[in-house]
Enzyme design. Sequence first.
Site, PDB file in Angstrom:
ATOM      1  N   SER A 287      44.212  37.611  22.917  1.00  0.00           N
ATOM      2  CA  SER A 287      44.840  36.636  22.016  1.00  0.00           C
ATOM      3  C   SER A 287      44.330  36.922  20.608  1.00  0.00           C
ATOM      4  O   SER A 287      43.276  37.545  20.445  1.00  0.00           O
ATOM      5  CB  SER A 287      44.398  35.230  22.432  1.00  0.00           C
ATOM      6  OG  SER A 287      44.665  34.287  21.422  1.00  0.00           O
TER       7      SER A 287
ATOM      8  N   TYR B 130      38.352  28.561  25.083  1.00  0.00           N
ATOM      9  CA  TYR B 130      39.394  29.595  25.000  1.00  0.00           C
ATOM     10  C   TYR B 130      38.943  30.748  24.107  1.00  0.00           C
ATOM     11  O   TYR B 130      39.069  31.929  24.466  1.00  0.00           O
ATOM     12  CB  TYR B 130      40.671  28.948  24.466  1.00  0.00           C
ATOM     13  CG  TYR B 130      41.904  29.807  24.507  1.00  0.00           C
ATOM     14  CD1 TYR B 130      42.697  29.870  25.650  1.00  0.00           C
ATOM     15  CD2 TYR B 130      42.308  30.545  23.393  1.00  0.00           C
ATOM     16  CE1 TYR B 130      43.853  30.641  25.689  1.00  0.00           C
ATOM     17  CE2 TYR B 130      43.461  31.315  23.415  1.00  0.00           C
ATOM     18  CZ  TYR B 130      44.228  31.359  24.569  1.00  0.00           C
ATOM     19  OH  TYR B 130      45.372  32.129  24.594  1.00  0.00           O
TER      20      TYR B 130
HETATM   21  P1  NAD Z   1      52.054  30.115  30.731  1.00  0.00           P
HETATM   22  O1  NAD Z   1      51.432  28.761  30.895  1.00  0.00           O
HETATM   23  O2  NAD Z   1      53.521  30.221  30.507  1.00  0.00           O
HETATM   24  O3  NAD Z   1      51.681  31.023  31.974  1.00  0.00           O
HETATM   25  C1  NAD Z   1      50.400  31.010  32.534  1.00  0.00           C
HETATM   26  C2  NAD Z   1      50.465  31.614  33.912  1.00  0.00           C
HETATM   27  O4  NAD Z   1      49.162  31.578  34.503  1.00  0.00           O
HETATM   28  C3  NAD Z   1      51.393  30.855  34.874  1.00  0.00           C
HETATM   29  O5  NAD Z   1      52.073  31.778  35.690  1.00  0.00           O
HETATM   30  C4  NAD Z   1      50.414  30.035  35.701  1.00  0.00           C
HETATM   31  O6  NAD Z   1      50.899  29.677  36.993  1.00  0.00           O
HETATM   32  C5  NAD Z   1      49.270  31.007  35.792  1.00  0.00           C
HETATM   33  N1  NAD Z   1      48.005  30.385  36.169  1.00  0.00           N
HETATM   34  C6  NAD Z   1      47.371  29.332  35.601  1.00  0.00           C
HETATM   35  N2  NAD Z   1      46.251  29.055  36.291  1.00  0.00           N
HETATM   36  C7  NAD Z   1      46.165  29.956  37.294  1.00  0.00           C
HETATM   37  C8  NAD Z   1      45.235  30.184  38.340  1.00  0.00           C
HETATM   38  N3  NAD Z   1      44.131  29.420  38.501  1.00  0.00           N
HETATM   39  N4  NAD Z   1      45.481  31.192  39.202  1.00  0.00           N
HETATM   40  C9  NAD Z   1      46.602  31.958  39.081  1.00  0.00           C
HETATM   41  N5  NAD Z   1      47.515  31.785  38.110  1.00  0.00           N
HETATM   42  C10 NAD Z   1      47.283  30.801  37.226  1.00  0.00           C
HETATM   43  O7  NAD Z   1      51.248  30.814  29.558  1.00  0.00           O
HETATM   44  P2  NAD Z   1      51.539  32.072  28.600  1.00  0.00           P
HETATM   45  O8  NAD Z   1      51.659  31.545  27.224  1.00  0.00           O
HETATM   46  O9  NAD Z   1      52.561  32.957  29.155  1.00  0.00           O
HETATM   47  O10 NAD Z   1      50.113  32.765  28.666  1.00  0.00           O
HETATM   48  C11 NAD Z   1      49.851  33.971  29.333  1.00  0.00           C
HETATM   49  C12 NAD Z   1      48.600  34.592  28.717  1.00  0.00           C
HETATM   50  O11 NAD Z   1      48.850  34.871  27.345  1.00  0.00           O
HETATM   51  C13 NAD Z   1      47.344  33.706  28.762  1.00  0.00           C
HETATM   52  O12 NAD Z   1      46.221  34.490  29.055  1.00  0.00           O
HETATM   53  C14 NAD Z   1      47.283  33.180  27.351  1.00  0.00           C
HETATM   54  O13 NAD Z   1      45.964  32.827  26.992  1.00  0.00           O
HETATM   55  C15 NAD Z   1      47.786  34.368  26.575  1.00  0.00           C
HETATM   56  N6  NAD Z   1      48.257  34.073  25.232  1.00  0.00           N
HETATM   57  C16 NAD Z   1      49.317  33.228  25.042  1.00  0.00           C
HETATM   58  C17 NAD Z   1      49.729  32.976  23.749  1.00  0.00           C
HETATM   59  C18 NAD Z   1      50.857  32.065  23.463  1.00  0.00           C
HETATM   60  O14 NAD Z   1      51.046  31.729  22.287  1.00  0.00           O
HETATM   61  N7  NAD Z   1      51.643  31.661  24.445  1.00  0.00           N
HETATM   62  C19 NAD Z   1      49.073  33.580  22.671  1.00  0.00           C
HETATM   63  C20 NAD Z   1      48.016  34.435  22.907  1.00  0.00           C
HETATM   64  C21 NAD Z   1      47.617  34.687  24.197  1.00  0.00           C
END
Ligand code: NAD
Length: 262
Positions: A144, A157
């Site tokens: 991130s 985080y």
């Molecule tokens: P999201 O909430 O859409 O997806 C998260 C996924 O993780 C889901 O499939 C959920 O079921 C799964 N998950 C959560 N807890 C779990 C567990 N205990 N075991 C197995 N699966 C689990 O989120 P996203 O925005 O797609 O995020 C994905 C990654 O990208 C994360 O690591 C997040 O930190 C990172 N990220 C997101 C953003 C953003 O702006 N969306 C920015 C930077 C980094």
Amino acid sequence: MGTLSGKTAVVTGSTSGIGLAYARAFAGAGANIVINGFGAPADIEKERSAIEKDFGVKAVHSPADMTKPEEIAEMIALGEKTYGSVDILVNNAGVQFVSPIEEFPIDKWNMIIAINLSSAFHSIRAAVPGMKKRGWGRIINTASAHSLVASPFKSAYVSAKHGIAGLTKAVALELATHKITANCISPGYVWTPLVEKQIPDTMKARGMTKEQVINDVMLDAQPTKEFVTVEQVAALALFLCGDDAAQITGANLSIDGGWTAA
Ligand code: NAD
């Protein structure tokens, strides 16, 4: 024949958001897929079967909980048993919790460190023996912008994401002569359920309206004033799987509309 035909990709947290976009991008290039993550069984089945139907590859779902090391090992074993190998591992599952540090619930700290950081250690540990044996592998960790800079109220985080950037570098060096690369992708704000869900807590923590959180907190950090799309993040991951990216390892690649340049 896609560029990833005959390869298998395991993508954690791929029932939603960025992870699902990764899974669909790899499937589009011909890889068989292990999706993972939570959700209603019917919704997960819909996404799993859509990957098979849309791209003519195989997809299975691992229900592994990323807080449980033994289930993480089972997820890697499922990929190896079903398809004969795990060639691409994407550690992407992640959760967020926003709170002032003095009120930060201890169980939320532990959960974020487990899912956003330790799960990657466990999955890499389980997948590397097979990658070494076959002499090829791609490890991609969704970090991130918060692996490079901090924001207030996100202590767990930010700690986990800085940690995964360090883990990626250590693993890249260890595996450098095995034709296995390890890199981080560091998105800024991507419009996904994870971002949507943190709006109410940020409204509370900062005393703001929804519009103020979107414009003054989220897009304020992003000089382009636009959200990153999941497809843009997935395209970068797909590039990292190709031969052109064979010398990119130990990198932390920003895709953040200029956020961390400021
Ligand atoms: P999201 O909430 O859409 O997806 C998260 C996924 O993780 C889901 O499939 C959920 O079921 C799964 N998950 C959560 N807890 C779990 C567990 N205990 N075991 C197995 N699966 C689990 O989120 P996203 O925005 O797609 O995020 C994905 C990654 O990208 C994360 O690591 C997040 O930190 C990172 N990220 C997101 C953003 C953003 O702006 N969306 C920015 C930077 C980094």
